[in-house]
Design an enzyme around this catalytic site. Structure first.
Site, PDB file in Angstrom:
ATOM      1  N   ASN A  32       0.829  -1.199   0.000  1.00 26.54           N
ATOM      2  CA  ASN A  32       0.000   0.000   0.000  1.00 26.54           C
ATOM      3  C   ASN A  32       0.870   1.258   0.000  1.00 26.54           C
ATOM      4  OD1 ASN A  32      -2.453   1.457   0.059  1.00 26.54           O
ATOM      5  ND2 ASN A  32      -3.353  -0.084   1.403  1.00 26.54           N
ATOM      6  N   HIS A  76      22.875   1.322  13.349  1.00 26.16           N
ATOM      7  CA  HIS A  76      24.200   1.926  13.476  1.00 26.16           C
ATOM      8  C   HIS A  76      24.857   1.394  14.744  1.00 26.16           C
ATOM      9  CE1 HIS A  76      23.967   4.750  10.136  1.00 26.16           C
ATOM     10  NE2 HIS A  76      22.676   4.811  10.416  1.00 26.16           N
ATOM     11  N   ALA A 134      -1.800  -2.828  13.235  1.00 23.26           N
ATOM     12  CA  ALA A 134      -1.438  -1.477  12.827  1.00 23.26           C
ATOM     13  C   ALA A 134      -0.700  -0.753  13.946  1.00 23.26           C
ATOM     14  CB  ALA A 134      -2.687  -0.697  12.433  1.00 23.26           C
TER      15      ALA A 134
END
Length: 192
Positions: free
Chosen positions: A89, A119, A162
Site C-alpha cells: 500500500n 548503526h 497497525a
C-alpha cells in the site's frame, strides 16, 4: 564493484564500514535507487508501468499480480525479493541493504517501514552499519504504520497489528501488536 559481488559481501559480512570501497559501492546503488524511486513517484502510471519500474528498481521480474500503490521509497532497492501476488500500500519505505524478502501473498499496509540497518552503539563508530534481513513468510499481513526492525522474520499467515514496532521474530499463525510488538492471539482464535 559489480552488483552481485556487492550483494554477496553485504549479505555475508553483515557490516558496512564507512569510507570503504564496499560503502562507496552501496552508496552508488543507493543513488540510483533514490533516482528511480523519485521517478516512480512523480507521475501517474498504470499497474503494468508500476510493475515495470519496480522490476527495474529491484532487478527482479515481478508477476502480473504484484500491486503497489504510490508513493513508495527505497534507499537501495537491489536487495528486495518479492514473491507472487504481493500487495504494497501507499507510503511504504524500505531500507533494504540488509535484505527484505516478501513471501507470496503478503499484504503490506500504508506507511510501513522496513529497516534492515542499525548503526553501531559506540559513538566513535556510529558510522558503521550493521545489516540484518527482514523476512516475511507467505500470507503475512503487516498493518498500517508498522515498523519492522532488522533481523525479524514474520512467520507464515501471521498478522502484525497497525502501529506496531516489531523487534523480534513473529511465530507463524499468530497476531502481534504494540510497541514493542507482543503476542495477542493465535490466528485460529480469530477465524470463524
Amino acid at each position: 564493484m559489480e552488483l552481485r559481488e556487492l550483494l554477496t559481501r553485504m549479505n555475508a559480512d553483515g557490516v558496512l564500514y564507512p569510507n570503504t570501497d564496499l560503502h562507496q559501492a552501496m552508496n552508488d546503488v543507493s543513488n540510483e535507487a533514490r533516482r528511480l524511486s523519485a521517478k516512480l513517484n512523480t507521475s501517474v502510471y498504470t499497474n503494468e508501468e508500476i510493475r515495470e519500474q519496480m522490476s527495474q528498481i529491484t532487478e527482479q521480474e515481478l508477476d502480473g499480480d504484484f500491486s503497489l500503490f504510490l508513493p513508495f521509497t527505497t534507499d537501495f532497492g537491489k536487495n528486495i525479493k518479492i514473491g507472487k501476488n504481493v500487495f504494497i500500500n501507499s507510503g511504504c519505505r524500505f531500507q533494504d541493504q540488509g535484505g527484505i524478502t516478501l513471501g507470496d501473498q503478503s499484504l503490506i499496509g500504508h506507511n510501513v517501514v522496513m529497516a534492515t540497518i542499525n548503526h553501531d552503539y559506540d559513538p566513535t563508530k556510529r558510522g558503521t552499519m550493521h545489516l540484518a534481513p527482514i523476512i516475511l513468510k507467505e500470507r503475512t499481513w503487516i498493518g498500517s504504520n508498522s515498523t519492522i526492525l532488522p533481523g525479524v522474520t514474520v512467520g507464515e499467515n501471521s498478522v502484525v497489528a497497525a502501529g506496531s514496532v516489531v523487534t523480534k521474530d513473529v511465530e507463524p499463525n499468530t497476531i502481534v501488536g504494540g510497541n514493542p510488538a507482543k503476542f495477542i492471539s493465535n490466528l485460529e482464535d480469530k477465524i470463524k
